[in-house]
Write a protein that holds these residues in place. Structure first.
Motif, PDB file in Angstrom:
ATOM      1  N   TRP A 249       0.805  -1.224   0.000  1.00  0.00           N
ATOM      2  CA  TRP A 249       0.000   0.000   0.000  1.00  0.00           C
ATOM      3  C   TRP A 249       0.839   1.275   0.000  1.00  0.00           C
ATOM      4  O   TRP A 249       0.321   2.352  -0.255  1.00  0.00           O
ATOM      5  N   GLU A 250       2.141   1.169   0.266  1.00  0.00           N
ATOM      6  CA  GLU A 250       3.007   2.343   0.161  1.00  0.00           C
ATOM      7  C   GLU A 250       3.555   2.516  -1.252  1.00  0.00           C
ATOM      8  O   GLU A 250       4.104   3.568  -1.573  1.00  0.00           O
ATOM      9  N   LYS A 251       3.404   1.499  -2.090  1.00  0.00           N
ATOM     10  CA  LYS A 251       3.929   1.554  -3.459  1.00  0.00           C
ATOM     11  C   LYS A 251       2.832   1.807  -4.485  1.00  0.00           C
ATOM     12  O   LYS A 251       3.072   2.438  -5.519  1.00  0.00           O
ATOM     13  N   ALA A 252       1.638   1.302  -4.216  1.00  0.00           N
ATOM     14  CA  ALA A 252       0.528   1.450  -5.154  1.00  0.00           C
ATOM     15  C   ALA A 252      -0.776   1.444  -4.372  1.00  0.00           C
ATOM     16  O   ALA A 252      -0.887   0.759  -3.355  1.00  0.00           O
ATOM     17  N   ASP A 253      -1.743   2.195  -4.851  1.00  0.00           N
ATOM     18  CA  ASP A 253      -3.076   2.213  -4.253  1.00  0.00           C
ATOM     19  C   ASP A 253      -4.084   2.189  -5.392  1.00  0.00           C
ATOM     20  O   ASP A 253      -4.427   3.234  -5.958  1.00  0.00           O
ATOM     21  N   LEU A 254      -4.549   1.009  -5.722  1.00  0.00           N
ATOM     22  CA  LEU A 254      -5.417   0.871  -6.883  1.00  0.00           C
ATOM     23  C   LEU A 254      -6.873   1.189  -6.578  1.00  0.00           C
ATOM     24  O   LEU A 254      -7.745   0.990  -7.432  1.00  0.00           O
ATOM     25  N   SER A 255      -7.146   1.700  -5.377  1.00  0.00           N
ATOM     26  CA  SER A 255      -8.447   2.311  -5.140  1.00  0.00           C
ATOM     27  C   SER A 255      -8.495   3.706  -5.758  1.00  0.00           C
ATOM     28  O   SER A 255      -9.564   4.285  -5.921  1.00  0.00           O
ATOM     29  N   LEU A 256      -7.313   4.227  -6.107  1.00  0.00           N
ATOM     30  CA  LEU A 256      -7.225   5.522  -6.786  1.00  0.00           C
ATOM     31  C   LEU A 256      -7.285   5.328  -8.291  1.00  0.00           C
ATOM     32  O   LEU A 256      -6.973   4.245  -8.799  1.00  0.00           O
ATOM     33  N   PRO A 257      -7.662   6.352  -9.048  1.00  0.00           N
ATOM     34  CA  PRO A 257      -7.832   6.196 -10.499  1.00  0.00           C
ATOM     35  C   PRO A 257      -6.509   6.008 -11.230  1.00  0.00           C
ATOM     36  O   PRO A 257      -5.422   6.227 -10.683  1.00  0.00           O
ATOM     37  N   ARG A 258      -6.598   5.573 -12.488  1.00  0.00           N
ATOM     38  CA  ARG A 258      -5.428   5.440 -13.349  1.00  0.00           C
ATOM     39  C   ARG A 258      -4.743   6.792 -13.478  1.00  0.00           C
ATOM     40  O   ARG A 258      -5.380   7.838 -13.533  1.00  0.00           O
ATOM     41  N   GLY A 259      -3.419   6.737 -13.531  1.00  0.00           N
ATOM     42  CA  GLY A 259      -2.645   7.973 -13.572  1.00  0.00           C
ATOM     43  C   GLY A 259      -2.247   8.464 -12.192  1.00  0.00           C
ATOM     44  O   GLY A 259      -1.477   9.415 -12.071  1.00  0.00           O
ATOM     45  N   VAL A 260      -2.767   7.788 -11.152  1.00  0.00           N
ATOM     46  CA  VAL A 260      -2.406   8.133  -9.775  1.00  0.00           C
ATOM     47  C   VAL A 260      -2.076   6.867  -8.987  1.00  0.00           C
ATOM     48  O   VAL A 260      -0.999   6.725  -8.428  1.00  0.00           O
ATOM     49  N   GLY A 261      -3.021   5.939  -8.939  1.00  0.00           N
ATOM     50  CA  GLY A 261      -2.896   4.791  -8.046  1.00  0.00           C
ATOM     51  C   GLY A 261      -1.826   3.792  -8.431  1.00  0.00           C
ATOM     52  O   GLY A 261      -1.085   3.309  -7.570  1.00  0.00           O
ATOM     53  N   GLU A 262      -1.738   3.460  -9.720  1.00  0.00           N
ATOM     54  CA  GLU A 262      -0.691   2.529 -10.136  1.00  0.00           C
ATOM     55  C   GLU A 262       0.659   3.255 -10.095  1.00  0.00           C
ATOM     56  O   GLU A 262       0.765   4.413 -10.456  1.00  0.00           O
ATOM     57  N   LYS A 263       1.659   2.558  -9.576  1.00  0.00           N
ATOM     58  CA  LYS A 263       3.010   3.131  -9.434  1.00  0.00           C
ATOM     59  C   LYS A 263       2.987   4.428  -8.622  1.00  0.00           C
ATOM     60  O   LYS A 263       3.690   5.394  -8.927  1.00  0.00           O
ATOM     61  N   LEU A 264       2.159   4.463  -7.584  1.00  0.00           N
ATOM     62  CA  LEU A 264       1.958   5.680  -6.792  1.00  0.00           C
ATOM     63  C   LEU A 264       3.280   6.241  -6.267  1.00  0.00           C
ATOM     64  O   LEU A 264       3.540   7.444  -6.383  1.00  0.00           O
ATOM     65  N   LEU A 265       4.111   5.381  -5.689  1.00  0.00           N
ATOM     66  CA  LEU A 265       5.356   5.872  -5.108  1.00  0.00           C
ATOM     67  C   LEU A 265       6.283   6.457  -6.176  1.00  0.00           C
ATOM     68  O   LEU A 265       6.966   7.458  -5.940  1.00  0.00           O
ATOM     69  N   LEU A 266       6.286   5.854  -7.353  1.00  0.00           N
ATOM     70  CA  LEU A 266       7.122   6.370  -8.442  1.00  0.00           C
ATOM     71  C   LEU A 266       6.595   7.705  -8.939  1.00  0.00           C
ATOM     72  O   LEU A 266       7.363   8.597  -9.313  1.00  0.00           O
ATOM     73  N   ARG A 267       5.289   7.870  -8.936  1.00  0.00           N
ATOM     74  CA  ARG A 267       4.696   9.158  -9.342  1.00  0.00           C
ATOM     75  C   ARG A 267       5.062  10.262  -8.344  1.00  0.00           C
ATOM     76  O   ARG A 267       5.351  11.401  -8.735  1.00  0.00           O
ATOM     77  N   LEU A 268       5.061   9.905  -7.080  1.00  0.00           N
ATOM     78  CA  LEU A 268       5.476  10.877  -6.075  1.00  0.00           C
ATOM     79  C   LEU A 268       6.948  11.239  -6.246  1.00  0.00           C
ATOM     80  O   LEU A 268       7.346  12.395  -6.056  1.00  0.00           O
ATOM     81  N   ALA A 269       7.750  10.255  -6.624  1.00  0.00           N
ATOM     82  CA  ALA A 269       9.165  10.530  -6.887  1.00  0.00           C
ATOM     83  C   ALA A 269       9.322  11.466  -8.082  1.00  0.00           C
ATOM     84  O   ALA A 269      10.185  12.350  -8.081  1.00  0.00           O
ATOM     85  N   ALA A 270       8.496  11.270  -9.102  1.00  0.00           N
ATOM     86  CA  ALA A 270       8.553  12.146 -10.273  1.00  0.00           C
ATOM     87  C   ALA A 270       8.249  13.589  -9.887  1.00  0.00           C
ATOM     88  O   ALA A 270       8.901  14.534 -10.356  1.00  0.00           O
ATOM     89  N   ARG A 271       7.255  13.774  -9.029  1.00  0.00           N
ATOM     90  CA  ARG A 271       6.938  15.129  -8.552  1.00  0.00           C
ATOM     91  C   ARG A 271       8.130  15.733  -7.817  1.00  0.00           C
ATOM     92  O   ARG A 271       8.473  16.892  -8.021  1.00  0.00           O
TER      93      ARG A 271
END
Length: 600
Positions: free
Chosen positions: A537-559
């Motif tokens: 749950w710290e890496k991905a949260d698929l309760s969130l929509p596409r573009g956010v939930g998948e690869k969540l931690l990597l998206r935060l790193a991109a920001r």
């Protein structure tokens, strides 16, 4: 990197290399070629070792390497950690020296377990007449085998034959290493391999190991666990399968209702500074080890000839944008970075999108009249957008965006002449689509700006491994909906366990065909070790929509790295983003056997 080939006959009978295989091996290793032949006592067996070298790091060291005791090593790999390699040393030489000091199987396994980095090897241990071979834990280097006409062949690449049902090639599974007692094999006339598996690889990988092994051994051969029960120590910890006390089962509505700004706002609300910093740290170090040249290796004098040492397989999506941004940290400022962007000609005119004049498109209010291009596929458009983000991130860097346009005629010609052999023994529609797209992208022949250009970069960074570890595929979301977080964890565990057979051997073969080396920062042992240690749950949260939930931690790193829109782009597979999947027969399923790969 190397193209390696070993032929073993349990007699003194002579044999020859397949000319097509030899040609492919030479393209993998254009800097030197060498062959060594050894025979057993009383001509009980005969081995041919053939290696073709692509010199990348350290002192120039032709292969096969033969030491004073008669041991022979063919090493297709890189040592990025685990064993010390001094600047004046070559990692092949270091590996050979360490293996030469080994007298027991346990000592050999200890050396191989220590190595961090990709490898495929064949090692002839003269004392005892043993032949060792295998691939690293993730299978980042290709190694194939077959047993036919009483000859065992081990090779980096194979060749398609006709009729295809008679092909005996298989990929050596990346589940451990193998040892053949040559004297016993010559005495019995049979190929019986001892198998030394990776240990602590996670329950799913362990359960698959036995079945994978039986399915992968060539006809007429057998493989059994070594009697002593010796193992290799896995370079990463097992996947964290823990579950939270409470799970969010409420899915936010589909991303079709969310703008990029909405997704960025949602992503911002999920900040996790500590884990983001840890991920950026290990990823940055992984990229650094893969892009900084050896002081004794071949280098381009980029200040004078404008050549890049490093290229990125680049769609403008999350994975490739992060690799480009991190490479920017570790490559000298005067050197360009090549961004290789592939597009396949759209056959349906209704799919073609308007294209602005690229010379002014990044400046508001200066757009020229829109035109139409059959190569304005989704990955081309996101690639241009990603280029603008990188230019804002570092305006001083020469970001060289290489547009690689592939017509149907070019695709069919290259597939028939080269790609069908490189993909073999894989044969699905998915392998064809991805393999062809990666082959053209890695070749790097296209247009930069308004002039023809061909990338000379020998290091190719690829984002393989990010989706598998961070729940980036649509099937992860389907599994989460059906079976919750526990099911998702099982799916991710399976993904990483099978990445060698589904992706990496294929990608190594098609990229290496251009005399270039695939490097996989997301599969660095440090990166995988960190991601495996974190709860899902710290890496991905698929309760969130596409573009956010998948690869969540990597998206935060991109920001955190300063990236914008690319941080919230939904996953788009290369076969769809490049439009190769729609080029010939859009009605096929990815798992179907691809008739286009069959030789005529």
């Amino acid at each position: 990197m190397c193209g390696i080939l070993c032929l073993l006959s349990l007699s003194a009978a002579r044999f020859e290399c397949d000319g097509r295989i030899d040609g492919s091996l030479q393209r993998r290793g254009p800097n030197s070629s060498r062959k060594v032949t050894v025979t057993g006592t009383n001509s009980s067996y005969r081995c041919l070792f053939s290696a073709h070298l692509l010199h990348m790091r350290g002192l120039f060291t032709p292969q096969p390497v033969q030491d004073h005791a008669g041991n022979i090593l063919m090493w297709n790999g890189e040592i990025f950690g685990g064993l010390p390699v001094m600047p004046e040393e070559n990692d092949t030489g270091v590996a050979c020296q360490r293996l030469s000091s080994c007298g027991t199987p346990l000592e050999v396994l200890s050396v191989l377990s220590a190595i961090q980095g990709p490898w495929g090897l064949v090692y002839y241990q003269r004392a005892g007449d043993f032949l060792w071979f295998g691939r690293d834990f993730f299978g980042r280097r290709s190694l194939l085998w077959k047993y036919e006409a009483e000859v065992l062949t081990l090779t980096s690449v194979a060749a398609q034959i006709f009729p295809p049902d008679e092909s005996k090639w298989k990929e050596i599974p990346a589940v451990g290493v193998f040892r053949l007692d040559l004297k016993e094999a010559a005495r019995s006339g049979s190929m019986n391999f001892e198998f030394f598996p990776w240990a602590h690889a996670g329950s799913n990988r362990t359960s698959l190991c036995s079945q994978t092994l039986q399915d992968s051994v060539p006809d007429g051969c057998s493989a059994v666990l070594n009697p002593a029960g010796l193992v290799l120590d896995a370079p990463v910890c097992p996947l964290n399968a823990s579950l939270p006390e409470s799970v969010n089962k409420t899915e936010i509505p589909s991303d079709s209702d969310l703008s990029a700004t909405d997704r960025q706002d949602l992503l911002r609300s999920r900040e996790n500074p500590a884990q983001v910093d840890r991920l950026i740290g290990v990823l940055s170090e992984a990229v650094k080890k893969r892009v900084q040249p050896s002081p004794f290796g071949p280098q381009n004098d980029s200040a004078s000839n404008d050549s890049a040492d490093v290229a990125v397989l680049f769609s403008g999506g999350l994975d490739s944008m992060i690799l480009a941004a991190l490479a920017d940290r570790h490559i000298p400022a005067h050197q360009p970075i090549d961004l290789l962007n592939v597009a396949f000609e759209q056959q349906n005119k209704s799919e073609q999108k308007p294209k602005r004049d690229r010379r002014k498109s990044s400046e508001p209010g200066t757009e020229r009249a829109q035109t139409f291009s059959p190569f304005d596929v989704p990955d081309r458009l996101s690639g241009r957008s990603g280029l603008r983000e990188l230019q804002e991130l570092n305006p001083e860097r020469r970001w060289r965006f290489v547009e690689i346009d592939v017509t149907l005629e070019k695709l069919q010609e290259a597939r028939k002449a080269r790609i069908c052999h490189l993909l073999h023994p894989l044969e699905t529609v998915l392998d064809d689509s991805i393999g062809c797209a990666v082959w053209f992208a890695a070749r790097g022949a296209g247009v930069e700006g308004h002039r023809p250009f061909s990338s000379s970069a020998k290091v190719i960074l690829t984002g393989a491994g990010a989706d598998e570890q961070l729940a980036g595929y649509s099937r992860h979301r389907e599994r989460f909906k059906a079976s919750g977080l526990e099911g998702l964890i099982q799916e991710v565990d399976m993904e990483l366990g099978r990445i060698s057979s589904r992706n990496l051997g294929r990608d190594d073969r098609v990229i290496g065909d251009h005399g270039k080396e695939a490097r996989f920062p997301y599969l660095d042992e440090g990166v995988v070790g960190l991601l495996n240690s974190l709860p899902m749950w710290e890496k991905a949260d698929l309760s969130l929509p596409r573009g956010v939930g998948e690869k969540l931690l990597l998206r935060l790193a991109a920001r955190r790295l300063g990236l914008g829109q690319s941080a919230v782009l939904p996953k788009r597979a290369i076969q769809f983003g490049s439009r190769i999947a729609k080029m010939e027969d859009g009605r096929e399923r990815a798992s179907d056997r691809c008739s286009r790969l069959l030789p005529e």
